[in-house]
Write a protein that holds these residues in place. Sequence first.
Motif, PDB file in Angstrom:
ATOM      1  N   ARG A  38     -41.505  31.154 -22.387  1.00  0.00           N
ATOM      2  CA  ARG A  38     -40.420  31.158 -21.424  1.00  0.00           C
ATOM      3  C   ARG A  38     -39.637  29.861 -21.516  1.00  0.00           C
ATOM      4  N   GLN A  39     -38.371  29.916 -21.086  1.00  0.00           N
ATOM      5  CA  GLN A  39     -37.525  28.742 -21.104  1.00  0.00           C
ATOM      6  C   GLN A  39     -36.626  28.743 -19.876  1.00  0.00           C
ATOM      7  N   ALA A  40     -36.769  27.714 -19.065  1.00  0.00           N
ATOM      8  CA  ALA A  40     -35.928  27.523 -17.897  1.00  0.00           C
ATOM      9  C   ALA A  40     -34.731  26.660 -18.283  1.00  0.00           C
ATOM     10  N   LYS A  43     -34.813  22.943 -19.873  1.00  0.00           N
ATOM     11  CA  LYS A  43     -36.178  22.647 -20.275  1.00  0.00           C
ATOM     12  C   LYS A  43     -36.476  23.227 -21.654  1.00  0.00           C
ATOM     13  N   GLU A  88     -40.540  28.594  -9.459  1.00  0.00           N
ATOM     14  CA  GLU A  88     -40.749  27.847 -10.696  1.00  0.00           C
ATOM     15  C   GLU A  88     -40.973  28.745 -11.905  1.00  0.00           C
ATOM     16  N   ASP A  89     -41.232  30.034 -11.679  1.00  0.00           N
ATOM     17  CA  ASP A  89     -41.385  30.983 -12.775  1.00  0.00           C
ATOM     18  C   ASP A  89     -40.041  31.474 -13.298  1.00  0.00           C
ATOM     19  N   THR A  90     -38.958  31.127 -12.635  1.00  0.00           N
ATOM     20  CA  THR A  90     -37.633  31.546 -13.069  1.00  0.00           C
ATOM     21  C   THR A  90     -37.333  31.003 -14.460  1.00  0.00           C
ATOM     22  N   ALA A  91     -37.043  31.899 -15.398  1.00  0.00           N
ATOM     23  CA  ALA A  91     -36.810  31.514 -16.788  1.00  0.00           C
ATOM     24  C   ALA A  91     -36.423  32.735 -17.595  1.00  0.00           C
ATOM     25  N   TYR A  93     -37.682  34.901 -20.523  1.00  0.00           N
ATOM     26  CA  TYR A  93     -38.981  35.166 -21.122  1.00  0.00           C
ATOM     27  C   TYR A  93     -38.805  35.828 -22.477  1.00  0.00           C
ATOM     28  N   GLN A 118     -34.454  38.053 -18.584  1.00  0.00           N
ATOM     29  CA  GLN A 118     -34.355  37.063 -17.519  1.00  0.00           C
ATOM     30  C   GLN A 118     -35.216  37.445 -16.323  1.00  0.00           C
ATOM     31  N   THR A 120     -35.847  36.047 -12.483  1.00  0.00           N
ATOM     32  CA  THR A 120     -35.371  35.144 -11.441  1.00  0.00           C
ATOM     33  C   THR A 120     -36.166  35.400 -10.170  1.00  0.00           C
TER      34      THR A 120
END
Length: 123
Positions: A38-40, A43, A88-91, A93, A118, A120
């Motif tokens: 995953r990538q936010a 980050k 904080e899991d928003t990213a 995937y 995505q 969210t």
Amino acid sequence: EVQLVESGGGLVQPGASLRLSCAASGFTFSIYSMAWFRQAPGKEREGVARVSRDGAPTYADSLKGRFTISRNNGANTLYLQMSSLVPEDTAMYYCAAPRYAGSRLEWADFAYWGQGTQVTVSS
């Protein structure tokens, strides 16, 4: 060619569950380990979970047991079951496949990527 297509993302509230799917083609899925990353925003991409061709999972320590990776070799499909989701899991995937069909793979061995789906988590 290797093709990985993720689906199942969306907008959910904190505490919700979500299942992501990855449809794989272009290679012999059943003999390859697979992974979710995953990538936010702002980050680096990070490994979430990976699973061996025999179904043995490995998870990022930070997930605290909230995520479960699995696979259906007959359907060439990889899954990520997510529960107790937090903001904080928003990213984005991503589903990923490695360079070779080996054992004892690490995050750096994964080289093929899907387009992402995505997730969210917001109230």
